[in-house]
Write a protein that holds these residues in place. Structure first.
Motif, PDB file in Angstrom:
ATOM      1  N   UNK A  42       0.798  -1.227   0.000  1.00  0.00           N
ATOM      2  CA  UNK A  42       0.000   0.000   0.000  1.00  0.00           C
ATOM      3  C   UNK A  42       0.829   1.275   0.000  1.00  0.00           C
ATOM      4  N   UNK A  43       2.033   1.243   0.600  1.00  0.00           N
ATOM      5  CA  UNK A  43       2.829   2.465   0.685  1.00  0.00           C
ATOM      6  C   UNK A  43       3.335   2.935  -0.684  1.00  0.00           C
ATOM      7  N   UNK A  44       3.244   2.068  -1.693  1.00  0.00           N
ATOM      8  CA  UNK A  44       3.693   2.461  -3.029  1.00  0.00           C
ATOM      9  C   UNK A  44       2.568   3.043  -3.879  1.00  0.00           C
ATOM     10  N   UNK A  45       1.373   3.161  -3.336  1.00  0.00           N
ATOM     11  CA  UNK A  45       0.256   3.689  -4.121  1.00  0.00           C
ATOM     12  C   UNK A  45       0.513   5.091  -4.675  1.00  0.00           C
ATOM     13  N   UNK A  46       1.057   6.039  -3.882  1.00  0.00           N
ATOM     14  CA  UNK A  46       1.345   7.362  -4.460  1.00  0.00           C
ATOM     15  C   UNK A  46       2.313   7.292  -5.644  1.00  0.00           C
ATOM     16  N   UNK A  47       3.356   6.477  -5.498  1.00  0.00           N
ATOM     17  CA  UNK A  47       4.316   6.336  -6.591  1.00  0.00           C
ATOM     18  C   UNK A  47       3.676   5.669  -7.800  1.00  0.00           C
ATOM     19  N   UNK A  48       2.782   4.709  -7.546  1.00  0.00           N
ATOM     20  CA  UNK A  48       2.097   4.023  -8.644  1.00  0.00           C
ATOM     21  C   UNK A  48       1.194   4.989  -9.409  1.00  0.00           C
ATOM     22  N   UNK A  49       0.491   5.850  -8.685  1.00  0.00           N
ATOM     23  CA  UNK A  49      -0.383   6.823  -9.338  1.00  0.00           C
ATOM     24  C   UNK A  49       0.425   7.801 -10.179  1.00  0.00           C
ATOM     25  N   UNK A  50       1.611   8.170  -9.688  1.00  0.00           N
ATOM     26  CA  UNK A  50       2.473   9.075 -10.440  1.00  0.00           C
ATOM     27  C   UNK A  50       2.932   8.428 -11.744  1.00  0.00           C
ATOM     28  N   UNK A  51       3.306   7.160 -11.679  1.00  0.00           N
ATOM     29  CA  UNK A  51       3.741   6.463 -12.890  1.00  0.00           C
ATOM     30  C   UNK A  51       2.570   6.228 -13.837  1.00  0.00           C
ATOM     31  N   UNK A  52       1.387   5.968 -13.260  1.00  0.00           N
ATOM     32  CA  UNK A  52       0.210   5.722 -14.097  1.00  0.00           C
ATOM     33  C   UNK A  52      -0.193   6.960 -14.887  1.00  0.00           C
ATOM     34  N   UNK A  53       0.114   8.143 -14.360  1.00  0.00           N
ATOM     35  CA  UNK A  53      -0.269   9.389 -15.020  1.00  0.00           C
ATOM     36  C   UNK A  53       0.406   9.560 -16.376  1.00  0.00           C
ATOM     37  N   UNK A  54       1.442   8.782 -16.644  1.00  0.00           N
ATOM     38  CA  UNK A  54       2.159   8.894 -17.913  1.00  0.00           C
ATOM     39  C   UNK A  54       1.481   8.108 -19.029  1.00  0.00           C
ATOM     40  N   UNK A  55       0.440   7.332 -18.681  1.00  0.00           N
ATOM     41  CA  UNK A  55      -0.251   6.515 -19.674  1.00  0.00           C
ATOM     42  C   UNK A  55      -1.582   7.159 -20.039  1.00  0.00           C
ATOM     43  N   UNK A  56      -1.973   7.004 -21.301  1.00  0.00           N
ATOM     44  CA  UNK A  56      -3.225   7.605 -21.776  1.00  0.00           C
ATOM     45  C   UNK A  56      -4.443   6.908 -21.194  1.00  0.00           C
ATOM     46  N   UNK A  57      -4.383   5.581 -21.058  1.00  0.00           N
ATOM     47  CA  UNK A  57      -5.510   4.803 -20.529  1.00  0.00           C
ATOM     48  C   UNK A  57      -4.995   3.920 -19.406  1.00  0.00           C
ATOM     49  N   UNK A  58      -5.638   4.014 -18.239  1.00  0.00           N
ATOM     50  CA  UNK A  58      -5.225   3.240 -17.073  1.00  0.00           C
ATOM     51  C   UNK A  58      -6.406   2.427 -16.562  1.00  0.00           C
ATOM     52  N   UNK A  59      -6.209   1.137 -16.401  1.00  0.00           N
ATOM     53  CA  UNK A  59      -7.185   0.283 -15.735  1.00  0.00           C
ATOM     54  C   UNK A  59      -6.716   0.129 -14.300  1.00  0.00           C
ATOM     55  N   UNK A  60      -7.474   0.705 -13.364  1.00  0.00           N
ATOM     56  CA  UNK A  60      -6.996   0.725 -11.988  1.00  0.00           C
ATOM     57  C   UNK A  60      -7.358  -0.554 -11.235  1.00  0.00           C
ATOM     58  N   UNK A  61      -7.133  -0.547  -9.930  1.00  0.00           N
ATOM     59  CA  UNK A  61      -7.361  -1.719  -9.099  1.00  0.00           C
ATOM     60  C   UNK A  61      -8.779  -2.240  -9.184  1.00  0.00           C
ATOM     61  N   UNK A  62      -9.727  -1.357  -9.473  1.00  0.00           N
ATOM     62  CA  UNK A  62     -11.123  -1.748  -9.476  1.00  0.00           C
ATOM     63  C   UNK A  62     -11.642  -1.999 -10.883  1.00  0.00           C
ATOM     64  N   UNK A  63     -10.717  -2.019 -11.843  1.00  0.00           N
ATOM     65  CA  UNK A  63     -11.130  -2.307 -13.197  1.00  0.00           C
ATOM     66  C   UNK A  63     -11.764  -1.155 -13.931  1.00  0.00           C
ATOM     67  N   UNK A  64     -11.660   0.060 -13.374  1.00  0.00           N
ATOM     68  CA  UNK A  64     -12.242   1.220 -14.039  1.00  0.00           C
ATOM     69  C   UNK A  64     -11.219   1.843 -14.989  1.00  0.00           C
ATOM     70  N   UNK A  65     -11.676   2.355 -16.106  1.00  0.00           N
ATOM     71  CA  UNK A  65     -10.775   2.957 -17.071  1.00  0.00           C
ATOM     72  C   UNK A  65     -10.809   4.461 -16.984  1.00  0.00           C
ATOM     73  N   UNK A  66      -9.631   5.073 -17.073  1.00  0.00           N
ATOM     74  CA  UNK A  66      -9.529   6.525 -17.027  1.00  0.00           C
ATOM     75  C   UNK A  66      -8.741   7.002 -18.236  1.00  0.00           C
ATOM     76  N   UNK A  67      -9.396   7.571 -19.257  1.00  0.00           N
ATOM     77  CA  UNK A  67      -8.666   8.055 -20.424  1.00  0.00           C
ATOM     78  C   UNK A  67      -7.818   9.268 -20.061  1.00  0.00           C
TER      79      UNK A  67
END
Length: 260
Positions: free
Chosen positions: A235-260
């Motif tokens: 869990x402590x890596x969640x902030x870092x994971x969100x930062x890395x995810x921001x570099x992608x156009x489409x992200x499927x998160x932990x709950x399976x939701x897509x964010x363009x």
């Protein structure tokens, strides 16, 4: 008498989890070999003991919250409002690690002998299928087929202060810092440095998971996917994971939701 606040490495080396739990007022509800089970540690009103520690590895795992780690990780989970320095100070105070100020004659007080805990050693890794217990565990999780070629069998051992060796094995995957995230029927934890796990794929699409088992369950139903994969692992890596995810156009998160 002056309380000495230990650093993280000293806390891990000199204070055991069962010592800290005892200072907090908890006693094992059940014991079996190297495993001790506790009731109502991270959550109140539990109907049965769900908090386990492995006294050989000095690691813990909570079956309700799915959290695990070493003594410092436990402090962060037990006192969620504290930062790491506050957690280390609290543990040091509770376990009464202190030093006496030398008297006028110049004689220092007797040093408290450090409590030695065993250290793990990874003996080897093998492909899946070598040990029936690991195979049966992965089959019980419904991921045996998809785990082939993705997980390894990790064999490791500890040697205590009396030079006694005990061997363990588990399924596992390596994180990007070289540590091994291991899973077996009775233990979940990290051997070595903690870190996330990244599997490169489509440069524009990322699928984000908390642990590798969740990823494999998803992969079983999405075999044709070419998404890049980021497994958070802790869990402590969640902030870092969100930062890395921001570099992608489409992200499927932990709950399976897509964010363009």
């Amino acid at each position: 008498m002056i309380t000495t606040v230990l650093n993280a490495d000293s806390v891990r080396e000199q204070i055991t989890l069962d010592m800290l739990l005892s200072r907090l007022g908890y006693q094992p509800a059940k014991s079996s070999g190297d495993e001790q089970l506790y009731l109502n540690v991270l959550r109140d009103a539990e109907p049965s003991p769900t908090f386990a520690i492995n006294t050989r590895l000095d690691m813990w795992f909570d079956r309700l919250t799915k959290k695990s780690g070493d003594i410092v990780d436990f402090g962060m989970a037990y006192w969620p409002g504290f930062d790491q320095d506050q957690v280390l100070e609290k543990i040091s105070q509770l376990c009464a690690f202190s030093q006496k100020v030398p008297d006028s004659s110049g004689r220092a007080g007797r040093k408290r002998r450090a409590i030695k805990i065993p250290y793990y050693h990874i003996a080897e890794t093998r492909p899946l299928g070598c040990t029936s217990e690991i195979t049966m565990y992965l089959q019980s999780q419904g991921i045996w087929e998809i785990a082939l070629g993705q997980l390894k069998e990790v064999y490791y051992y500890v040697v205590d202060e009396k030079h006694r060796r005990k061997d363990f094995f588990a399924s596992g995957w390596q994180n990007e810092n070289g540590g091994w995230e291991v899973r077996s029927r009775n233990f979940e934890g990290c051997l070595g440095s903690k870190g996330m796990t990244f599997i490169p794929g489509d440069e524009n699409r990322l699928a984000l998971f908390m642990d590798y088992i969740s990823y494999l369950s998803w992969k079983y139903a999405n075999r044709a996917s070419t998404d890049s994969i980021l497994v958070v692992n802790a869990p402590e890596f969640l902030p870092a994971a969100k930062s890395r995810a921001a570099k992608f156009a489409v992200v499927t998160n932990l709950f399976g939701e897509q964010h363009p």
